[in-house]
Write a protein that holds these residues in place. Structure first.
Motif, PDB file in Angstrom:
ATOM      1  N   GLN A  86      14.911   5.820  -1.162  1.00  0.00           N
ATOM      2  CA  GLN A  86      14.003   6.636  -0.372  1.00  0.00           C
ATOM      3  C   GLN A  86      12.838   7.162  -1.226  1.00  0.00           C
ATOM      4  OE1 GLN A  86      13.843   7.473   2.921  1.00  0.00           O
ATOM      5  NE2 GLN A  86      15.537   6.111   3.428  1.00  0.00           N
ATOM      6  N   THR A  87      13.142   7.644  -2.432  1.00  0.00           N
ATOM      7  CA  THR A  87      12.092   8.174  -3.308  1.00  0.00           C
ATOM      8  C   THR A  87      11.091   7.091  -3.687  1.00  0.00           C
ATOM      9  OG1 THR A  87      13.661   9.790  -4.223  1.00  0.00           O
ATOM     10  CG2 THR A  87      11.637   9.395  -5.470  1.00  0.00           C
ATOM     11  N   ALA A  88      11.610   5.938  -4.118  1.00  0.00           N
ATOM     12  CA  ALA A  88      10.732   4.854  -4.556  1.00  0.00           C
ATOM     13  C   ALA A  88       9.849   4.360  -3.420  1.00  0.00           C
ATOM     14  CB  ALA A  88      11.570   3.699  -5.110  1.00  0.00           C
ATOM     15  N   ASN A  89      10.396   4.225  -2.239  1.00  0.00           N
ATOM     16  CA  ASN A  89       9.619   3.708  -1.121  1.00  0.00           C
ATOM     17  C   ASN A  89       8.619   4.728  -0.594  1.00  0.00           C
ATOM     18  OD1 ASN A  89      10.324   0.866  -0.012  1.00  0.00           O
ATOM     19  ND2 ASN A  89      12.286   1.702  -0.638  1.00  0.00           N
ATOM     20  N   TYR A  90       8.974   6.016  -0.637  1.00  0.00           N
ATOM     21  CA  TYR A  90       8.011   7.016  -0.173  1.00  0.00           C
ATOM     22  C   TYR A  90       6.833   7.108  -1.139  1.00  0.00           C
ATOM     23  CZ  TYR A  90       6.950  10.575   3.279  1.00  0.00           C
ATOM     24  OH  TYR A  90       6.392  11.258   4.329  1.00  0.00           O
ATOM     25  N   LEU A  91       7.103   7.006  -2.431  1.00  0.00           N
ATOM     26  CA  LEU A  91       6.009   7.005  -3.401  1.00  0.00           C
ATOM     27  C   LEU A  91       5.145   5.757  -3.247  1.00  0.00           C
ATOM     28  CD1 LEU A  91       7.785   8.431  -6.567  1.00  0.00           C
ATOM     29  CD2 LEU A  91       5.760   9.376  -5.447  1.00  0.00           C
ATOM     30  N   ASN A  92       5.776   4.649  -2.963  1.00  0.00           N
ATOM     31  CA  ASN A  92       5.010   3.424  -2.713  1.00  0.00           C
ATOM     32  C   ASN A  92       4.164   3.554  -1.455  1.00  0.00           C
ATOM     33  OD1 ASN A  92       4.534   0.555  -3.553  1.00  0.00           O
ATOM     34  ND2 ASN A  92       5.323   0.175  -1.499  1.00  0.00           N
ATOM     35  N   LEU A  93       4.696   4.233  -0.439  1.00  0.00           N
ATOM     36  CA  LEU A  93       3.934   4.526   0.776  1.00  0.00           C
ATOM     37  C   LEU A  93       2.688   5.343   0.434  1.00  0.00           C
ATOM     38  CD1 LEU A  93       3.546   5.003   3.923  1.00  0.00           C
ATOM     39  CD2 LEU A  93       5.075   6.974   3.617  1.00  0.00           C
ATOM     40  N   CYS A  94       2.853   6.370  -0.394  1.00  0.00           N
ATOM     41  CA  CYS A  94       1.716   7.213  -0.781  1.00  0.00           C
ATOM     42  C   CYS A  94       0.654   6.394  -1.509  1.00  0.00           C
ATOM     43  CB  CYS A  94       2.189   8.357  -1.671  1.00  0.00           C
ATOM     44  SG  CYS A  94       3.335   9.501  -0.866  1.00  0.00           S
ATOM     45  N   LYS A  95       1.086   5.564  -2.421  1.00  0.00           N
ATOM     46  CA  LYS A  95       0.148   4.726  -3.192  1.00  0.00           C
ATOM     47  C   LYS A  95      -0.601   3.764  -2.264  1.00  0.00           C
ATOM     48  CE  LYS A  95       2.088   1.556  -5.661  1.00  0.00           C
ATOM     49  NZ  LYS A  95       1.649   0.331  -4.942  1.00  0.00           N
ATOM     50  N   ASP A  96       0.114   3.134  -1.333  1.00  0.00           N
ATOM     51  CA  ASP A  96      -0.524   2.188  -0.411  1.00  0.00           C
ATOM     52  C   ASP A  96      -1.455   2.897   0.566  1.00  0.00           C
ATOM     53  OD1 ASP A  96       0.811   0.190  -1.665  1.00  0.00           O
ATOM     54  OD2 ASP A  96       2.134  -0.326   0.008  1.00  0.00           O
ATOM     55  N   PHE A  97      -1.095   4.123   0.955  1.00  0.00           N
ATOM     56  CA  PHE A  97      -1.951   4.879   1.869  1.00  0.00           C
ATOM     57  C   PHE A  97      -3.311   5.146   1.220  1.00  0.00           C
ATOM     58  CE2 PHE A  97      -3.516   9.117   3.224  1.00  0.00           C
ATOM     59  CZ  PHE A  97      -3.837   8.795   4.542  1.00  0.00           C
ATOM     60  N   VAL A  98      -3.300   5.538  -0.047  1.00  0.00           N
ATOM     61  CA  VAL A  98      -4.562   5.784  -0.762  1.00  0.00           C
ATOM     62  C   VAL A  98      -5.336   4.484  -0.915  1.00  0.00           C
ATOM     63  CG1 VAL A  98      -5.565   6.489  -2.970  1.00  0.00           C
ATOM     64  CG2 VAL A  98      -3.707   7.824  -1.952  1.00  0.00           C
ATOM     65  N   LYS A  99      -4.653   3.413  -1.233  1.00  0.00           N
ATOM     66  CA  LYS A  99      -5.323   2.119  -1.446  1.00  0.00           C
ATOM     67  C   LYS A  99      -5.924   1.560  -0.154  1.00  0.00           C
ATOM     68  CE  LYS A  99      -2.669  -1.457  -2.199  1.00  0.00           C
ATOM     69  NZ  LYS A  99      -2.898  -2.446  -1.106  1.00  0.00           N
ATOM     70  N   ASP A 100      -5.202   1.695   0.949  1.00  0.00           N
ATOM     71  CA  ASP A 100      -5.631   1.039   2.193  1.00  0.00           C
ATOM     72  C   ASP A 100      -6.402   1.941   3.151  1.00  0.00           C
ATOM     73  OD1 ASP A 100      -4.318  -1.186   1.228  1.00  0.00           O
ATOM     74  OD2 ASP A 100      -2.508  -0.886   2.423  1.00  0.00           O
ATOM     75  N   ILE A 101      -6.127   3.233   3.125  1.00  0.00           N
ATOM     76  CA  ILE A 101      -6.734   4.141   4.113  1.00  0.00           C
ATOM     77  C   ILE A 101      -7.584   5.223   3.463  1.00  0.00           C
ATOM     78  CG2 ILE A 101      -6.287   5.721   6.016  1.00  0.00           C
ATOM     79  CD1 ILE A 101      -5.493   2.836   6.629  1.00  0.00           C
TER      80      ILE A 101
END
Length: 348
Positions: free
Chosen positions: A210-225
């Protein structure tokens, strides 16, 4: 956390698994063994177990909806239920690995199947089965006495400080595919061969996952949106990444509501984040919880993928780790150039 202090080795067998693609062979040992020298046992225990420190776990996944159709799961299950089948099931494991060693990039090596007693995990004390593969050989110098003169000879052997591939299957929750920890020091393609093709594992939906995927979500959100295309300055993007990472560093338990309030802030950005999260979960088929214990190991692993560099033409790289309020952007009309103003107290 896993504690191996009182763990004991109960049985060992070694097979040699060649590269099937290149015509290699599977060479099976005839019997198991257990060294009598306690120093050798201590060395082996350290070699096999010292690298297992993370709280990242996996489960076996069922083949055709049945766990027993997964060859390695079935072998482990049989051993846990009846130790007398250790040798036969080690052969089954070796045969499964040999069948999956059908690629020119896969190295031949020794396969160790080891039975451990008294492993202390979060759920309590349990037995475990270790599956290890050594592929890398090192050259060692040995000092020998020859006719009253010391001389040097070279030998090829295993460096006990280097473990190439490893898997520990804990006798915990067999109905869920056991609790499994893995190591793979090789490249990503070989990781797929070891983790997916051979072992048939999937990440456990735990705090690390859960921690790893939520941090990856945050990183992708900044990159894509939350990016330049949507008029977000690079300094603000880095600030969002820093605040996300710091939130996880400081929290023992993640709260999505508190994360949105303290990190995402603005209502329109919160809405964009929620929409992105739904799409992320759908695309990756990963359900992300609104609350979960934070894994420090996952934060440490994901941290290296967060970029904090502000690149200005080819002249400057600014590494931003602090608060956004200490960096100010402006425009110089005389030079017709942008500039950043940095605020600080001490210079080193």
């Amino acid at each position: 956390m896993i504690n191996f202090e009182n763990c004991e080795i109960g049985n060992i067998i070694i097979h040699n698994v060649g590269n099937k693609y290149e015509g290699g062979e599977l060479v099976l040992s005839e019997t198991c063994f257990l060294p009598e020298d306690p120093d050798v046992l201590a060395l082996l225990k350290n070699y096999f177990l010292s690298s297992f420190k993370k709280d990242a776990f996996y489960n076996f996944y069922p083949y055709e909806e049945e766990f027993m159709n997964n060859p390695v799961y079935a072998a482990a299950n049989t051993i846990f239920n009846d130790n007398t089948g250790f040798y036969e099931q080690s052969v089954r494991i070796a045969e499964q690995l040999f069948e999956q060693s059908n690629n020119p990039n896969i190295k031949a090596g020794e396969l160790y199947v080891v039975y451990f007693r008294n492993c202390n995990v979060e759920e309590g004390v349990c037995d475990a089965i270790g599956i290890f593969k050594s592929e890398t050989k090192d050259t060692f110098l040995k000092i020998v006495m020859n006719q009253n003169t010391y001389q040097l000879e070279s030998e090829s052997g295993i460096n006990i400080k280097k473990l190439d591939k490893a898997c520990l299957i804990f006798n915990i929750r067999p109905e869920e595919g056991y609790k499994v920890s893995i190591l793979d020091k090789t490249n990503s393609k070989e990781a797929i061969y070891w983790t997916t093709d051979f072992l048939g594992l999937q990440p456990a939906n735990d705090s690390y996952f859960q921690t790893a995927n939520y941090l990856n979500l945050c990183k992708d959100f900044v990159k894509d949106i939350y990016n330049k295309e949507n008029d977000v300055p690079r300094a603000d993007q880095i600030d969002m990444l820093n605040r996300s990472l710091n939130f996880f560093k400081e929290a023992e338990v993640f709260s999505e509501d508190r994360f949105k309030e303290e990190v995402v802030h603005e209502p329109e950005v919160i809405q964009a984040f929620e929409n992105f999260k739904k799409q992320y979960e759908q695309d990756k088929e990963i359900p992300l919880s609104a609350s979960f214990p934070v894994s420090d190991f996952a934060v440490k692993d994901e941290k290296k993928y967060f970029r904090h560099v502000l690149k200005l033409d080819k002249n400057f790289h600014i590494y931003i780790h602090g608060q956004r309020k200490y960096i100010e952007k402006g425009y110089d009309t005389a030079r017709d150039m942008n500039y950043y103003k940095l605020y600080f107290r001490d210079e080193e």
